[in-house]
Write a protein that holds these residues in place. Structure first.
Motif, PDB file in Angstrom:
ATOM      1  N   LEU A 127       0.934  -1.495   0.021  1.00  0.00           N
ATOM      2  CA  LEU A 127       0.437  -0.003   0.022  1.00  0.00           C
ATOM      3  C   LEU A 127       0.946   1.029  -0.275  1.00  0.00           C
ATOM      4  O   LEU A 127       0.867   2.165  -0.476  1.00  0.00           O
ATOM      5  N   ASP A 128       1.966   1.259   1.115  1.00  0.00           N
ATOM      6  CA  ASP A 128       2.899   2.891   0.809  1.00  0.00           C
ATOM      7  C   ASP A 128       3.627   3.328  -0.716  1.00  0.00           C
ATOM      8  O   ASP A 128       3.736   3.549  -0.844  1.00  0.00           O
ATOM      9  N   ILE A 129       4.288   1.726  -0.959  1.00  0.00           N
ATOM     10  CA  ILE A 129       4.966   1.837  -2.329  1.00  0.00           C
ATOM     11  C   ILE A 129       4.718   1.742  -3.748  1.00  0.00           C
ATOM     12  O   ILE A 129       4.694   3.413  -4.050  1.00  0.00           O
ATOM     13  N   THR A 130       2.740   1.157  -3.207  1.00  0.00           N
ATOM     14  CA  THR A 130       2.202   1.628  -4.549  1.00  0.00           C
ATOM     15  C   THR A 130       1.141   2.678  -4.716  1.00  0.00           C
ATOM     16  O   THR A 130       0.673   3.213  -5.848  1.00  0.00           O
ATOM     17  N   GLY A 131       1.247   2.107  -3.859  1.00  0.00           N
ATOM     18  CA  GLY A 131      -0.586   4.000  -3.335  1.00  0.00           C
ATOM     19  C   GLY A 131      -2.243   3.602  -3.768  1.00  0.00           C
ATOM     20  O   GLY A 131      -2.693   4.039  -4.514  1.00  0.00           O
ATOM     21  N   ALA A 132      -1.841   1.766  -3.725  1.00  0.00           N
ATOM     22  CA  ALA A 132      -2.977   0.934  -4.849  1.00  0.00           C
ATOM     23  C   ALA A 132      -4.144   1.079  -2.998  1.00  0.00           C
ATOM     24  O   ALA A 132      -3.578   2.040  -1.865  1.00  0.00           O
ATOM     25  N   GLY A 133      -5.004   1.214  -3.587  1.00  0.00           N
ATOM     26  CA  GLY A 133      -5.931   1.211  -2.568  1.00  0.00           C
ATOM     27  C   GLY A 133      -6.547   0.056  -1.775  1.00  0.00           C
ATOM     28  O   GLY A 133      -6.218  -1.425  -1.791  1.00  0.00           O
ATOM     29  N   VAL A 134      -6.716   0.135  -0.058  1.00  0.00           N
ATOM     30  CA  VAL A 134      -6.921  -0.788   0.554  1.00  0.00           C
ATOM     31  C   VAL A 134      -7.493  -1.996   0.500  1.00  0.00           C
ATOM     32  O   VAL A 134      -7.149  -3.459   0.201  1.00  0.00           O
ATOM     33  N   GLU A 135      -8.619  -2.024  -0.414  1.00  0.00           N
ATOM     34  CA  GLU A 135      -9.898  -3.245  -0.719  1.00  0.00           C
ATOM     35  C   GLU A 135      -9.265  -3.915  -2.139  1.00  0.00           C
ATOM     36  O   GLU A 135      -9.501  -5.486  -2.156  1.00  0.00           O
ATOM     37  N   THR A 136      -8.526  -3.011  -2.857  1.00  0.00           N
ATOM     38  CA  THR A 136      -7.560  -3.426  -3.918  1.00  0.00           C
ATOM     39  C   THR A 136      -6.724  -4.612  -3.686  1.00  0.00           C
ATOM     40  O   THR A 136      -6.062  -6.052  -3.527  1.00  0.00           O
ATOM     41  N   VAL A 137      -5.884  -4.353  -2.270  1.00  0.00           N
ATOM     42  CA  VAL A 137      -4.979  -4.704  -2.345  1.00  0.00           C
ATOM     43  C   VAL A 137      -5.200  -6.385  -1.614  1.00  0.00           C
ATOM     44  O   VAL A 137      -4.778  -7.236  -1.067  1.00  0.00           O
ATOM     45  N   ILE A 138      -6.333  -6.189  -0.590  1.00  0.00           N
ATOM     46  CA  ILE A 138      -7.103  -7.008   0.285  1.00  0.00           C
ATOM     47  C   ILE A 138      -7.322  -7.815  -0.814  1.00  0.00           C
ATOM     48  O   ILE A 138      -6.916  -9.148  -0.863  1.00  0.00           O
ATOM     49  N   LYS A 139      -7.827  -7.917  -1.430  1.00  0.00           N
ATOM     50  CA  LYS A 139      -8.898  -8.541  -2.852  1.00  0.00           C
ATOM     51  C   LYS A 139      -8.264  -8.985  -3.478  1.00  0.00           C
ATOM     52  O   LYS A 139      -7.414 -10.545  -3.487  1.00  0.00           O
ATOM     53  N   GLU A 140      -6.317  -8.853  -3.851  1.00  0.00           N
ATOM     54  CA  GLU A 140      -5.322  -9.139  -4.149  1.00  0.00           C
ATOM     55  C   GLU A 140      -4.721 -10.578  -3.338  1.00  0.00           C
ATOM     56  O   GLU A 140      -4.824 -11.214  -3.716  1.00  0.00           O
ATOM     57  N   PHE A 141      -4.660 -10.037  -2.317  1.00  0.00           N
ATOM     58  CA  PHE A 141      -3.546 -10.885  -0.520  1.00  0.00           C
ATOM     59  C   PHE A 141      -5.080 -11.716  -1.325  1.00  0.00           C
ATOM     60  O   PHE A 141      -4.771 -13.364  -0.721  1.00  0.00           O
ATOM     61  N   SER A 142      -6.380 -12.387  -1.190  1.00  0.00           N
ATOM     62  CA  SER A 142      -6.932 -12.979  -0.854  1.00  0.00           C
ATOM     63  C   SER A 142      -7.850 -14.026  -2.077  1.00  0.00           C
ATOM     64  O   SER A 142      -7.352 -15.313  -2.268  1.00  0.00           O
ATOM     65  N   ASP A 143      -7.172 -13.464  -3.354  1.00  0.00           N
ATOM     66  CA  ASP A 143      -7.633 -13.914  -4.150  1.00  0.00           C
ATOM     67  C   ASP A 143      -6.475 -14.667  -4.954  1.00  0.00           C
ATOM     68  O   ASP A 143      -6.111 -16.296  -5.408  1.00  0.00           O
ATOM     69  N   TYR A 144      -4.656 -14.133  -4.777  1.00  0.00           N
ATOM     70  CA  TYR A 144      -3.860 -14.669  -4.731  1.00  0.00           C
ATOM     71  C   TYR A 144      -2.765 -14.953  -4.235  1.00  0.00           C
ATOM     72  O   TYR A 144      -0.928 -16.148  -4.309  1.00  0.00           O
ATOM     73  N   ARG A 145      -2.492 -14.506  -3.069  1.00  0.00           N
ATOM     74  CA  ARG A 145      -1.894 -15.057  -2.207  1.00  0.00           C
ATOM     75  C   ARG A 145      -2.027 -16.087  -1.285  1.00  0.00           C
ATOM     76  O   ARG A 145      -0.762 -15.662  -0.263  1.00  0.00           O
ATOM     77  N   PHE A 146      -2.823 -15.440  -0.515  1.00  0.00           N
ATOM     78  CA  PHE A 146      -3.431 -17.248   0.676  1.00  0.00           C
ATOM     79  C   PHE A 146      -3.054 -17.507  -0.335  1.00  0.00           C
ATOM     80  O   PHE A 146      -3.696 -18.429  -1.102  1.00  0.00           O
ATOM     81  N   ASP A 147      -2.362 -18.998   0.830  1.00  0.00           N
ATOM     82  CA  ASP A 147      -2.751 -20.295   0.483  1.00  0.00           C
ATOM     83  C   ASP A 147      -1.188 -20.327  -0.971  1.00  0.00           C
ATOM     84  O   ASP A 147      -1.487 -21.060  -1.451  1.00  0.00           O
ATOM     85  N   GLY A 148      -1.004 -19.765  -0.744  1.00  0.00           N
ATOM     86  CA  GLY A 148       0.057 -20.023  -1.304  1.00  0.00           C
ATOM     87  C   GLY A 148       2.272 -19.890  -1.067  1.00  0.00           C
ATOM     88  O   GLY A 148       1.576 -20.807  -0.324  1.00  0.00           O
ATOM     89  N   ASP A 149       2.739 -19.475  -1.054  1.00  0.00           N
ATOM     90  CA  ASP A 149       3.836 -19.545  -0.335  1.00  0.00           C
ATOM     91  C   ASP A 149       5.164 -18.631  -0.256  1.00  0.00           C
ATOM     92  O   ASP A 149       4.504 -17.532  -0.578  1.00  0.00           O
ATOM     93  N   LEU A 150       6.017 -18.282   0.600  1.00  0.00           N
ATOM     94  CA  LEU A 150       6.389 -17.524   1.224  1.00  0.00           C
ATOM     95  C   LEU A 150       7.977 -18.077   0.904  1.00  0.00           C
ATOM     96  O   LEU A 150       8.496 -19.428   1.509  1.00  0.00           O
ATOM     97  N   ASP A 151       9.138 -17.108   0.636  1.00  0.00           N
ATOM     98  CA  ASP A 151      10.185 -17.939   0.052  1.00  0.00           C
ATOM     99  C   ASP A 151      10.669 -19.102  -0.320  1.00  0.00           C
ATOM    100  O   ASP A 151      11.358 -19.593  -0.347  1.00  0.00           O
ATOM    101  N   GLY A 152       9.356 -19.153  -1.307  1.00  0.00           N
ATOM    102  CA  GLY A 152       9.067 -21.433  -1.901  1.00  0.00           C
ATOM    103  C   GLY A 152       9.020 -22.073  -1.034  1.00  0.00           C
ATOM    104  O   GLY A 152       9.213 -23.248  -1.002  1.00  0.00           O
ATOM    105  N   GLU A 153       8.426 -21.358   0.413  1.00  0.00           N
ATOM    106  CA  GLU A 153       7.629 -22.199   1.334  1.00  0.00           C
ATOM    107  C   GLU A 153       6.426 -22.001   1.512  1.00  0.00           C
ATOM    108  O   GLU A 153       5.949 -21.079   1.222  1.00  0.00           O
ATOM    109  N   PRO A 154       5.353 -23.258   1.927  1.00  0.00           N
ATOM    110  CA  PRO A 154       4.128 -23.164   2.018  1.00  0.00           C
ATOM    111  C   PRO A 154       3.815 -21.699   2.823  1.00  0.00           C
ATOM    112  O   PRO A 154       4.190 -21.997   3.905  1.00  0.00           O
TER     113      PRO A 154
END
Length: 177
Positions: A51-78
């Motif tokens: 949010l700080d770096i891109t200036g995107a809106g909070v709802e956009t970022v929440i949706k992105e994380f919900s749609d694409y990042r959760f159930d993903g991986d972090l540093d190559g680990e589940p």
């Protein structure tokens, strides 16, 4: 509140494991729920950074994380399941209440320092920790501070972890009198 003798975790998964080994948050939470909350805190810091770096809106970022990042991986680990409601509440409240959160952080900076001078990830960690300290009084101080100190330690090292610890300790004294 942080233990300087604690070794630096080698991965974000190690941070999550270490935090959950020490957490005593909301005794009614199961181990799975505690882990989900820890993951939510870590992902919240990442979202605040975005949010700080891109200036995107909070709802956009929440949706992105919900749609694409959760159930993903972090540093190559589940990535373990996150408490998505806690994450979304944090993101929305921090954006909405930033005018109340930032002055609490600024009060704990060295004289003449502006919040904009902080590294964006440190700023995100402090905003997330301050949100919990001020608005989530159902969660213990030590749990909140320890979690965000460990997140700082995962991204940086002891210097930043000690800074986060001191700042959040001071903010806790200011908001939980």
């Amino acid at each position: 509140m942080s233990d300087a003798a604690t070794p630096k975790p080698t991965s974000l998964k190690a941070v999550i494991d270490q935090l959950n080994a020490n957490e005593s948050d909301a005794k009614a939470l199961s181990n799975k729920e505690k882990r989900a909350r820890t993951v939510a805190r870590l992902v919240l810091v990442q979202a605040l950074y975005q949010l700080d770096i891109t200036g995107a809106g909070v709802e956009t970022v929440i949706k992105e994380f919900s749609d694409y990042r959760f159930d993903g991986d972090l540093d190559g680990e589940p990535l373990a399941a996150a408490d998505e409601a806690f994450f979304a509440e944090g993101a929305r409240t921090i954006v909405k209440e930033q005018s109340a959160i930032d002055p609490l952080i600024i009060n704990r900076l060295a004289s003449g320092w502006r919040i904009e001078r902080l590294d964006p990830t440190v700023r995100a960690i402090l905003r997330a920790g301050t949100w919990e300290l001020k608005f989530r009084t159902d969660i213990g101080l030590q749990v909140i501070i320890n979690e965000y100190v460990e997140i700082a330690r995962a991204f940086y090292g002891e210097t930043e972890a000690r800074f986060v610890n001191a700042a959040l300790d001071g903010i806790a004294a200011d908001v939980r009198k």
